[in-house]
Design an enzyme around this catalytic site. Structure first.
Site, PDB file in Angstrom:
ATOM      1  N   ASP A  85       0.813  -1.217   0.000  1.00 46.58           N
ATOM      2  CA  ASP A  85       0.000   0.000   0.000  1.00 46.58           C
ATOM      3  C   ASP A  85       0.847   1.267   0.000  1.00 46.58           C
ATOM      4  O   ASP A  85       0.503   2.251  -0.666  1.00 46.58           O
ATOM      5  CB  ASP A  85      -0.930  -0.003   1.217  1.00 46.58           C
ATOM      6  CG  ASP A  85      -2.035  -1.043   1.088  1.00 46.58           C
ATOM      7  OD1 ASP A  85      -2.400  -1.389  -0.054  1.00 46.58           O
ATOM      8  OD2 ASP A  85      -2.535  -1.516   2.127  1.00 46.58           O
ATOM      9  N   ARG A  90       2.718   6.012  -3.031  1.00 47.07           N
ATOM     10  CA  ARG A  90       3.821   6.789  -3.619  1.00 47.07           C
ATOM     11  C   ARG A  90       3.614   6.911  -5.128  1.00 47.07           C
ATOM     12  O   ARG A  90       3.822   7.978  -5.713  1.00 47.07           O
ATOM     13  CB  ARG A  90       5.158   6.113  -3.302  1.00 47.07           C
ATOM     14  CG  ARG A  90       6.380   6.861  -3.820  1.00 47.07           C
ATOM     15  CD  ARG A  90       7.638   6.419  -3.099  1.00 47.07           C
ATOM     16  NE  ARG A  90       7.993   5.043  -3.360  1.00 47.07           N
ATOM     17  CZ  ARG A  90       8.955   4.657  -4.206  1.00 47.07           C
ATOM     18  NH1 ARG A  90       9.640   5.574  -4.875  1.00 47.07           N
ATOM     19  NH2 ARG A  90       9.228   3.385  -4.377  1.00 47.07           N
ATOM     20  N   ASN A 159      -6.696   8.701  -0.319  1.00 45.18           N
ATOM     21  CA  ASN A 159      -7.464   7.933   0.666  1.00 45.18           C
ATOM     22  C   ASN A 159      -8.107   8.816   1.719  1.00 45.18           C
ATOM     23  O   ASN A 159      -9.319   8.836   1.863  1.00 45.18           O
ATOM     24  CB  ASN A 159      -6.561   6.906   1.359  1.00 45.18           C
ATOM     25  CG  ASN A 159      -6.353   5.660   0.540  1.00 45.18           C
ATOM     26  OD1 ASN A 159      -7.094   5.396  -0.409  1.00 45.18           O
ATOM     27  ND2 ASN A 159      -5.337   4.896   0.890  1.00 45.18           N
ATOM     28  N   GLU A 160      -7.276   9.530   2.490  1.00 38.59           N
ATOM     29  CA  GLU A 160      -7.823  10.293   3.600  1.00 38.59           C
ATOM     30  C   GLU A 160      -6.893  11.395   4.071  1.00 38.59           C
ATOM     31  O   GLU A 160      -5.676  11.345   3.883  1.00 38.59           O
ATOM     32  CB  GLU A 160      -8.130   9.378   4.794  1.00 38.59           C
ATOM     33  CG  GLU A 160      -6.929   8.914   5.600  1.00 38.59           C
ATOM     34  CD  GLU A 160      -6.168   7.772   4.999  1.00 38.59           C
ATOM     35  OE1 GLU A 160      -4.923   7.859   4.945  1.00 38.59           O
ATOM     36  OE2 GLU A 160      -6.794   6.787   4.566  1.00 38.59           O
ATOM     37  N   ASP A 189      -9.437  10.808  19.633  1.00 32.10           N
ATOM     38  CA  ASP A 189      -8.072  10.568  19.166  1.00 32.10           C
ATOM     39  C   ASP A 189      -7.826  11.202  17.809  1.00 32.10           C
ATOM     40  O   ASP A 189      -6.684  11.398  17.405  1.00 32.10           O
ATOM     41  CB  ASP A 189      -7.792   9.065  19.070  1.00 32.10           C
ATOM     42  CG  ASP A 189      -7.572   8.422  20.432  1.00 32.10           C
ATOM     43  OD1 ASP A 189      -7.576   9.161  21.441  1.00 32.10           O
ATOM     44  OD2 ASP A 189      -7.407   7.193  20.490  1.00 32.10           O
ATOM     45  N   TYR A 202      -7.877   3.760   6.327  1.00 33.30           N
ATOM     46  CA  TYR A 202      -7.906   4.228   7.711  1.00 33.30           C
ATOM     47  C   TYR A 202      -9.345   4.409   8.203  1.00 33.30           C
ATOM     48  O   TYR A 202      -9.690   4.066   9.343  1.00 33.30           O
ATOM     49  CB  TYR A 202      -7.142   5.541   7.798  1.00 33.30           C
ATOM     50  CG  TYR A 202      -6.737   5.971   9.194  1.00 33.30           C
ATOM     51  CD1 TYR A 202      -7.121   5.257  10.328  1.00 33.30           C
ATOM     52  CD2 TYR A 202      -5.957   7.110   9.367  1.00 33.30           C
ATOM     53  CE1 TYR A 202      -6.740   5.671  11.590  1.00 33.30           C
ATOM     54  CE2 TYR A 202      -5.564   7.528  10.630  1.00 33.30           C
ATOM     55  CZ  TYR A 202      -5.968   6.807  11.737  1.00 33.30           C
ATOM     56  OH  TYR A 202      -5.591   7.222  12.989  1.00 33.30           O
ATOM     57  N   ALA A 203     -10.225   4.932   7.350  1.00 37.78           N
ATOM     58  CA  ALA A 203     -11.617   5.154   7.753  1.00 37.78           C
ATOM     59  C   ALA A 203     -12.297   3.845   8.142  1.00 37.78           C
ATOM     60  O   ALA A 203     -13.100   3.790   9.074  1.00 37.78           O
ATOM     61  CB  ALA A 203     -12.390   5.834   6.621  1.00 37.78           C
ATOM     62  N   PHE A 204     -11.958   2.778   7.439  1.00 40.46           N
ATOM     63  CA  PHE A 204     -12.515   1.461   7.758  1.00 40.46           C
ATOM     64  C   PHE A 204     -12.039   1.013   9.131  1.00 40.46           C
ATOM     65  O   PHE A 204     -12.823   0.500   9.947  1.00 40.46           O
ATOM     66  CB  PHE A 204     -12.086   0.464   6.680  1.00 40.46           C
ATOM     67  CG  PHE A 204     -12.520  -0.948   6.936  1.00 40.46           C
ATOM     68  CD1 PHE A 204     -13.804  -1.361   6.611  1.00 40.46           C
ATOM     69  CD2 PHE A 204     -11.650  -1.864   7.499  1.00 40.46           C
ATOM     70  CE1 PHE A 204     -14.210  -2.674   6.849  1.00 40.46           C
ATOM     71  CE2 PHE A 204     -12.042  -3.165   7.738  1.00 40.46           C
ATOM     72  CZ  PHE A 204     -13.332  -3.570   7.408  1.00 40.46           C
ATOM     73  N   SER A 205     -10.747   1.196   9.414  1.00 45.33           N
ATOM     74  CA  SER A 205     -10.198   0.806  10.719  1.00 45.33           C
ATOM     75  C   SER A 205     -10.834   1.589  11.864  1.00 45.33           C
ATOM     76  O   SER A 205     -10.934   1.096  12.983  1.00 45.33           O
ATOM     77  CB  SER A 205      -8.675   1.022  10.732  1.00 45.33           C
ATOM     78  OG  SER A 205      -8.045   0.239   9.739  1.00 45.33           O
TER      79      SER A 205
END
Length: 309
Positions: A85, A90, A159-160, A189, A202-205
């Site tokens: 990923d 990159r 992504n985010e 957080d 990250y949003a899924f996590s």
């Protein structure tokens, strides 16, 4: 296609592919060598960064460039990226800046941005040589940081864009805003503002929903919020999302795609909107996103019988 069929002598402009690889892995080195030799054998030019070329057993015909800049992709029809990923993101930076489509080959674990796996390398080469691929555009984010009324930083993300706390012992106090109106405030957080592409990252996590790539929307997902109302929000693609770091809270940090970061002083304001420049991805097949989701997360689907006929 032979080399003579793709030669300037025959009046055909030479086709060139840029290769970006994570050469820190033996598997990537073997994969890169296979791709390079396959493309050169079919008459295509291959361009590689010098820092990566040093780790690869490249034929003399390969073109070497010094730095990873958008200009290094001039006249390239495709950017092939081999790696996990991080390497794919990159590559996305180069793809966005140059407008060249990116074809990702996953050598890592999940690799939602990748179109192929390491076992598909022969097929990848064949599809590139025969131009048997399609190009789709993925939404990006434009990110602006304000402090004391001034723009202090501008960035982008595929992504985010994540606003996060710095001190592990203290929460980050924020107020969320959508389209110029306050929604709620709490200690947390952090906050993830994501695209549909980033909904599986990250949003899924952080507990956000999975959004199919063809859905145009923006996501705002709290991370470990200390509040009763701290649910993920899905907004219009034309919305403007804002995260205000409260003046009395410790400073935070902004991460874009986990690659680029800037400190957020207390009182900073982060605005996120749909990006003006998309990232173009090359697609080899028409597999549904549902099938990709099941495969990437190894979801249990045994017992499914399908719709009745």
């Amino acid at each position: 296609m032979s080399s003579s069929e793709n030669s300037p002598e025959n009046g055909t402009a030479p086709r060139t592919v840029f290769l970006l690889a994570h050469t820190g892995r033996p598997a990537a080195i073997r994969s890169a060598e296979l791709v390079v030799r396959g493309l050169l054998r079919s008459g295509l030019g291959v361009r590689v960064l010098r820092a990566e070329a040093a780790d690869l057993p490249l034929p003399a015909e390969a073109e070497i460039v010094e730095e990873a800049t958008p200009e290094c992709l001039d006249a390239c029809e495709l950017l092939i990226v081999l790696g996990g990923d991080g390497t794919l993101l990159r590559g996305a930076e180069l793809a966005r800046a140059s407008g060249v489509p990116m074809l990702g080959v996953n050598l890592g674990r999940v690799g939602f941005l990748a179109e192929a796996e390491r076992d598909d390398l022969d097929k990848v080469v064949d599809r590139v040589v025969t131009r048997a691929y399609e190009v789709e555009e993925r939404m990006t984010l434009d990110v602006v940081v304000h402090n004391n009324g001034d723009v202090v930083h501008q960035d982008w993300a595929l992504n985010e864009a994540a606003v996060q706390k710095v001190s592990p012992e203290r929460m980050l106090e924020v107020v969320l805003e959508i389209d110029g109106r306050p929604v709620t405030g709490f200690g947390c957080d952090g906050i993830v503002c994501a695209t549909p592409t980033g909904s599986t990252a990250y949003a899924f996590s952080a507990g956000g929903p999975v959004v199919w790539p063809e859905v145009e929307a923006l996501l705002m997902v709290p991370i470990s919020a200390h509040a009763l109302f701290a649910k993920p929000l899905v907004t219009s693609p034309t919305s403007v999302l804002a995260v205000e770091v409260q003046p009395h809270t410790p400073h935070g940090v902004l991460w874009c795609d986990g690659r680029r970061t800037v400190e957020l002083p207390s009182g900073a304001r982060v605005e996120v909107r749909r990006g003006a420049v998309p990232v173009r991805l090359a697609r080899l097949h028409h597999a549904s996103f549902t099938d990709r989701l099941v495969a990437k997360f190894a979801l249990p689907v045994s017992g499914w019988r399908g719709a009745p006929h």
